[in-house]
Design an enzyme around this catalytic site. Structure first.
Site, short mmCIF file in Angstrom:
data_model
loop_
_atom_site.label_atom_id
_atom_site.label_comp_id
_atom_site.label_asym_id
_atom_site.label_seq_id
_atom_site.Cartn_x
_atom_site.Cartn_y
_atom_site.Cartn_z
CB VAL A 180 90.48 56.12 -2.37
CG1 VAL A 180 91.26 56.38 -1.09
CG2 VAL A 180 89.03 55.81 -2.05
CB CYS A 181 94.82 58.26 -2.50
SG CYS A 181 96.51 58.83 -2.38
#
Lengths: 337, 285
Positions: free
Chosen positions: A131-132
């Protein structure tokens, strides 16, 4: 709701704690905790056969955003789909962690988590969900250790850091990063100020006006305060890793150019032959969609899928729409592979 | 009251101000915004076009001034608007003798402070330009009739309660429109090269100042035998080197054990593995 009622609701909500799903610490090293989520009763039978999914969250915020509350939890959605979910919590670096490098995070800590899970399950490869910034770490790890990753999912993950609408990249391009970091850690508050400066009127003003105008219920006030806590509960960044990340990614765009090295080894995205699912928020102001979409032509995988959602960066995890769309999409894609 | 978010905001801020006196200006700000917006709606619906344009421009300017005062960035500190006092002849004073290193450090700090202030002024100017552009776009939107529905809403017939609700909705649309204009104008400036350049100069000069300031602190700490961050970093680096040596040492026996033949092979040869290895290494006589 009267102003006094709103005041009381927010004051009460201040005591809310994020996190709703049951989990166990299965391994820890220093400040890192590796959690395994317990299956939900209704999906317990399906989980036994599932290849574990390891969620790699970013360093810049706390991972409880993945499991904020029952009706806003990506992890709960994944558990409902019968997935066996692990999560890395990097912890809060302090002054003694200032020399931790990207290699330590990716090859060392992330690698050790993967080995622990594989060993516990008697498997040779697992599914990875980055994530990210955690997506960048996952891409690096998968490129360096392709035999350990069965399927890779990236979510709101920047790959090309020099797209025209990437404001952060423009801002840091002329900054002397080693002088800024100065062999110390970078305060989380400084990063918060930076992120708020991207859209100062909306993030520092309109958001609060909307709260007043929409006359929130107690439940809405609770959600608001949990998100507020997450936004400003920002760990300091280990200086060495931060410096490497900003220079390599934001200034020199090395990941997209296949010029990044981790512990002396080149991260070549062309070596990524395993299936890749790329999840993109088309309203993301932090990671512009173009920065994520750049991944497609760069990976060596013939099984590459990009899914776009009309959501913002945070909405991808906690919006009501995301709950209905994102976990099923991930589970469906994994089930087909 | 229940349907008027500005009054809610004001009342909420007044309640907060009982605990935090600093919150009172927020309450005043809410009141000022509501008053200015209502004044605009009043004038723009009753006056000829030129007066309506004037009311729109006045409202835009009011919002610009409010934003200038309220949005606090590192570059919108009070010192940003005025040139810092130069250090005078001391800035170039030749550094001689026992105190030359300290004098040079202070001169470098003063130079960095000047550069911080200069970059801060440039950022402040750009921020001001963004707000000017935002106010101009907002006024243009209002003059072009984007606010017509707001005016109609605010003055449509109905019960007093309906009128209050419509008035609040009109105010909210005006507010949202202002935020849109402000973000667009800010984004245009924030993406520009002058902004990036000024921001980098601001950060880089700040880093220089901090480096010299830290050196001064460390010098003072050493005089009274306090540990410094530099010393702790040095110890940290040594500890990491020792840890790495330990990891390497742990890996080597494991790797050696993998290379050694297993017990079966050792038994087959009739010589224990360790002794066999030593025997191989022994020089022939």
């Amino acid at each position: 709701m009267t102003p006094a009622g709103l005041y009381a609701a927010l004051a009460s909500a201040s005591r809310c704690t994020p996190g709703c799903s049951d989990k166990d610490v299965v391994w820890q090293s220093g400040k890192l905790r590796l959690y395994r989520y317990r299956p939900l009763e209704r999906s317990r039978a399906r989980r036994s056969a599932a290849v574990p999914l390891l969620i790699v969250y970013a360093l810049v915020n706390r991972p409880y955003m993945m499991d904020l509350q029952e009706d806003r939890s990506l992890i709960r959605g994944l558990l409902e789909q019968g997935l066996d979910v692990y999560l890395i919590d990097w912890g809060y670096p302090d002054g003694a962690d200032r020399f931790i490098t990207l290699g330590d995070y990716i090859d060392g800590l992330l690698g050790a988590c993967v080995e622990r899970i594989l060993s516990a399950h008697g498997l040779r490869a697992l599914n990875l969900l980055g994530v990210c910034q955690g997506g960048v770490f996952s891409l690096c790890y998968a490129a360096l250790h392709p035999e350990r990753v069965r399927n890779l999912v990236t979510m709101v993950t920047p790959v090309d850091f020099h797209t025209p609408d990437d404001l952060l990249s423009k801002w840091v391009r002329h900054i002397d990063v080693p002088a800024w970091v100065a062999k110390g850690n970078v305060p989380g508050d400084a990063l918060n100020q930076l992120f708020l400066s991207l859209m100062p009127f909306r993030l520092s003003h309109q958001k609060y006006m909307d709260l007043f105008m929409d006359a929130p219920t107690q439940a809405q006030a609770d959600t608001f305060m949990r998100v507020e806590q997450w936004i400003f509960d920002s760990p300091d960044q280990a200086g060495a890793a931060f410096e490497e990340f900003v220079i390599s990614m934001y200034q020199e765009n090395r990941l997209a150019r296949n010029q990044l090295t981790i512990n002396g080894r080149q991260v070549d995205l062309r070596t990524l032959k395993r299936p890749v699912l790329n999840l993109i928020g088309t309203k993301d102001h932090l990671v512009p969609p173009a920065a994520s979409l750049a991944l497609g032509p760069l990976v060596g995988s013939k099984d590459y899928t990009a899914l776009e959602f009309a959501l913002g960066h945070i909405g991808m995890y906690i919006s009501a729409r995301a709950q209905h769309e994102v976990p099923p999409a991930i589970a469906r894609w994994l089930a087909q592979r | 009251m229940a349907n008027d978010p500005w009054n809610q905001w004001k009342a909420f801020a007044e309640q907060t101000a009982r605990a935090v006196p600093g919150a009172l200006p927020i309450a005043e700000l809410a009141g000022r915004f509501a008053a200015a917006a209502r004044a605009y709606l009043e004038k723009s619906s009753q006056a000829p076009q030129s007066a309506a344009d004037e009311a729109a421009a006045a409202f835009g300017n009011f919002l610009r001034d409010q934003a200038m005062a309220c949005c606090r960035f590192p570059w919108s500190a009070d010192s940003g608007g005025t040139a810092p006092a130069p250090w005078g002849p001391m800035a170039d004073l030749p550094a001689l003798g026992l105190s030359r290193e300290h004098q040079q450090r202070w001169q470098r700090m003063a130079d960095a402070a000047l550069r911080v202030a200069d970059a801060q002024r440039r950022l402040q100017t750009l921020w001001s330009d963004a707000l000017r552009d935002a106010a101009a776009e907002f006024a243009a939107r209002l003059s072009a009739g984007a606010g017509a529905s707001d005016q109609a809403d605010a003055h449509a017939p109905g019960s007093p309660r309906d009128a209050e609700a419509r008035g609040s909705a009109a105010l909210r649309r005006l507010y949202d429109s202002w935020i849109d204009c402000a973000e667009r104008a800010y984004a245009a400036i924030a993406h520009s090269e002058p902004f990036s350049s000024a921001l980098a100069d601001f950060v880089n000069a700040g880093s220089s100042w901090r480096r010299e300031f830290t050196a001064s602190i460390e010098h003072g700490s050493k005089l009274i035998d306090l540990p410094t961050r530099g010393e702790i970093n040095s110890l940290n680096a040594r500890l990491m080197a020792v840890e790495e040596q330990l990891r390497t040492a742990r890996r080597q026996p494991a790797a050696a054990a993998k290379r050694r033949p297993g017990p079966k092979a050792a038994r087959a040869s009739g010589v224990p593995a360790g002794r066999r290895a030593r025997a191989k290494r022994a020089p022939r006589s």
